[in-house]
Design an enzyme around this catalytic site. Structure first.
Site, PDB file in Angstrom:
ATOM      1  N   GLU A 366      43.066 -20.391 102.116  1.00 27.88           N
ATOM      2  CA  GLU A 366      43.265 -18.774 102.896  1.00 27.88           C
ATOM      3  C   GLU A 366      43.551 -19.162 104.698  1.00 27.88           C
ATOM      4  O   GLU A 366      44.455 -18.901 105.219  1.00 27.88           O
ATOM      5  CB  GLU A 366      42.218 -18.517 102.896  1.00 27.88           C
ATOM      6  CG  GLU A 366      42.161 -16.668 103.709  1.00 27.88           C
ATOM      7  CD  GLU A 366      41.418 -15.575 102.684  1.00 27.88           C
ATOM      8  OE1 GLU A 366      41.769 -14.983 102.069  1.00 27.88           O
ATOM      9  OE2 GLU A 366      40.756 -15.844 103.421  1.00 27.88           O
ATOM     10  N   HIS A 397      36.069 -33.997  81.037  1.00 23.81           N
ATOM     11  CA  HIS A 397      36.375 -33.452  79.510  1.00 23.81           C
ATOM     12  C   HIS A 397      36.653 -32.729  79.790  1.00 23.81           C
ATOM     13  O   HIS A 397      37.462 -31.612  78.023  1.00 23.81           O
ATOM     14  CB  HIS A 397      34.987 -32.935  78.812  1.00 23.81           C
ATOM     15  CG  HIS A 397      33.973 -34.530  78.710  1.00 23.81           C
ATOM     16  ND1 HIS A 397      33.988 -34.765  77.634  1.00 23.81           N
ATOM     17  CD2 HIS A 397      32.793 -34.471  79.300  1.00 23.81           C
ATOM     18  CE1 HIS A 397      33.168 -35.970  77.943  1.00 23.81           C
ATOM     19  NE2 HIS A 397      32.381 -35.070  78.399  1.00 23.81           N
ATOM     20  N   LYS A 521      47.341  -6.847 100.439  1.00 28.38           N
ATOM     21  CA  LYS A 521      46.588  -5.569 100.323  1.00 28.38           C
ATOM     22  C   LYS A 521      47.498  -4.228 100.270  1.00 28.38           C
ATOM     23  O   LYS A 521      47.152  -3.465  99.475  1.00 28.38           O
ATOM     24  CB  LYS A 521      45.206  -5.694 101.199  1.00 28.38           C
ATOM     25  CG  LYS A 521      44.254  -6.732 101.138  1.00 28.38           C
ATOM     26  CD  LYS A 521      43.090  -7.253 102.253  1.00 28.38           C
ATOM     27  CE  LYS A 521      42.155  -7.532 102.021  1.00 28.38           C
ATOM     28  NZ  LYS A 521      41.445  -7.113 103.119  1.00 28.38           N
TER      29      LYS A 521
END
EC number: 5.3.1.9
Length: 559
Positions: A366, A397, A521
């Site tokens: 960001e 893994h 937004k």
């Protein structure tokens, strides 16, 4: 193609380009063979942290050229500008003062005629009063029962920071905090919150509504649901509690907008201040850190601040060649801009740091996920890499196969404490846990070695069939903490904050705004109005219109 940028015209940048061409595809094993004592030469320590950059694919000459680039870009002056409160956030024309949140009470930081330290410590004192009251069981809900569960409602920096730190410092729970359980709800779809509301008692539940602007739809949608849940069960004729009493005893607000908190119904006495000059992703050091203090207590919270401040002092005072944030940043510049490595994995070897990679994803991407300079010119060089990660033992893994034999180059940060479990009282249990810690460190050290050497790390040196071979030469950094404590965690977080800033200075971008997030937004708000109003989709593109109409069809079929 864009014209050459000021950065790519700098003499130090051009010198690095020439150096990269001369260095060629030199293998890390060659660099180690040519330089005995490489670990000592590329390792620095400060504030309880040790940074080993020996496994980066660079030479002493590379480092010197990068240091010259940092000086040419004005990094020393930029460090002072940040810490002195100058307006380093260019697009929003304000300072970035998260470091002020961890200044000691005896310090002074005058910014534009105002000493910020008294207000910071006034908020910390108000936090402490709330924490003490809750730990003592004296904060009571509307029906008179003590609060037992606290739910933090926030998203982004208002969630990731407190969540990461409370998990990392779970071993440091304060006396009295055992009676409290702290929970986090961030997802706007309500799935986390629905789980809590289904099993928590409204009479003993307190919500912390954390939103800098107090307009974040994710947080406010959760907050409205929580408010209605409380009022439906505690207020009105059935229980008889006044709605104002329920709101006062069951909500704390943390925001830079006290008027909006008041209008929403949060009592003025239960509001904590959050200033506009603190970016959300840099905010855990202040009132946003209330959930942290509720878990670890104010003494440990202040130790967290002190550890970060120790790194701030190191950042200001250390020479560039010994400066941990600067060196970490320069290693990143070398990998991204000269070795063309665009993927970066964060790999903690301690289960308490489970959320650290997620925290850094926001902090770095960001902040430095930008493509224009301060003066609006399009960049012709790369900036922030794609950051991702997981607990190292689990990742072994999962995706280490790609690290060892994939076609994608990845730089890795290995993070681990040197000591753990010293405080376990039972000798046999302590011995077993220390053995597990030793096994964990063995894996951590081995993985970075194999990334460097490839199959040459095998002791027997036997030739391997092609499907088992790996050439190595993957760069990595190892960060060791003496122990994972509030102070060393604070220093670790501050280290990465300052690394991000140094890289932004060199790349000539603003790490303190997030206009891409704001655009998302705004468009989401417009789309939500179309979904709710069932009109306006004709202005959308064909795909978006089809998705909206699919939702309307599903909604129409719902009971």
């Amino acid at each position: 193609m864009p014209s050459a940028s000021p950065l790519s015209r700098r003499p130090a940048w051009r010198a690095l380009v020439a150096h990269r061409e001369a260095l060629g595809e030199v293998h890390l094993k060659t660099l180690f063979a040519e330089q005995p004592g490489r670990h000592r030469a590329f390792t620095r320590s400060a504030a309880g942290l040790t940074l080993d950059l020996a496994k980066q694919r660079w030479s002493p000459e590379t480092r010197e050229l990068l240091l010259a680039l940092a000086r040419e870009a004005g990094v020393p002056r930029a460090i002072g500008r940040l810490l002195d409160g100058e307006r380093v956030n260019i697009s929003e024309d304000r300072p970035a003062l998260h470091t002020a949140l961890r200044l000691p009470a005896s310090a002074s930081l005058v910014v534009e005629g105002e000493d910020l330290v008294p207000a910071v410590h006034h908020t910390l004192a108000r936090m402490e009063a709330m924490v003490t009251k809750l730990h003592a069981g004296q904060w009571r809900g509307a029906t008179g029962k003590p609060i037992r569960d606290v739910v933090n409602l926030g998203v982004g920096g208002s969630d990731l920071g407190p969540l990461m730190v409370t998990h990392a410092l779970a071993d440091f729970r304060a006396e009295g905090s055992q009676a409290l359980e702290v929970h986090f709800a961030s997802t706007m779809d309500g799935s986390q919150l629905a789980d809590y509301l289904g099993r928590l008692n409204p009479e003993t539940t307190l919500f912390v509504l954390s939103s800098k602007s107090f307009t974040t739809i994710d947080t406010l949608s959760n907050a409205r649901t929580a408010r209605d849940w409380l009022l439906a069960r505690l207020a009105g004729e059935r229980v008889g509690m006044p709605a104002a009493l329920v709101m006062r005893q069951h909500f704390i607000g943390v925001s830079a907008s006290p008027e909006k908190m008041h209008d929403w119904g949060i009592d003025d006495a239960h509001q904590l201040e959050f200033w506009e000059w603190v970016g959300g992703r840099y905010s855990l050091w202040g009132a946003i850190g209330l959930p942290i203090a509720l878990v670890v207590g104010m003494d440990h919270f202040r130790e967290l601040l002190a550890g970060a401040h120790a790194m701030d002092r190191h950042f200001r005072e250390a020479e560039l060649a010994d400066n941990l944030p600067v060196l970490l940043a320069l290693a990143g510049i070398w990998n991204v801009n000269f070795l063309d490595i665009r993927a970066h994995s964060i790999l903690p070897y301690d289960g308490r740091l489970e959320y650290f990679a997620a925290y850094l994803e926001q902090l770095e991407m960001e902040s430095n996920g930008k493509s224009v300079t301060h003066d609006g010119h399009q960049l012709d060089y790369a900036t922030c890499p794609v950051l991702w990660g997981q607990l190292g033992p689990n990742a072994q893994h999962a995706f280490y196969q790609l690290l060892h034999q994939g076609t994608q180059a990845v730089v890795c940060d290995f993070i681990a404490p040197l000591r753990r479990y010293d405080e376990v009282a039972d000798a046999a249990t302590r011995a077993h846990l220390k053995e597990q810690h030793r096994l964990t460190l063995a894996n951590c050290f081995a993985q970075s070695r194999v990334l460097m050497l490839g199959d040459e790390a095998l002791a027997d040196g036997d030739a391997q069939p092609s499907h088992k071979r790996y050439r190595g030469n993957q760069p990595s950094t190892t960060l060791l903490l003496e122990r994972l404590t509030p102070a060393t965690l604070g220093a670790l977080i501050a280290l990465y904050e300052h690394k991000v800033y140094v890289q932004a200075v060199i790349w000539d971008i603003n790490p303190f705004d997030q206009w891409g997030v704001e655009l998302g937004k705004r468009i989401a708000g417009e789309t939500e109005r179309i979904l709710a109003g069932r009109r306006g989709q004709e202005a959308m593109d064909d795909s978006s219109r089809g998705l909206i109409e699919a939702f309307w069809a599903a909604e129409a079929e719902a009971p």
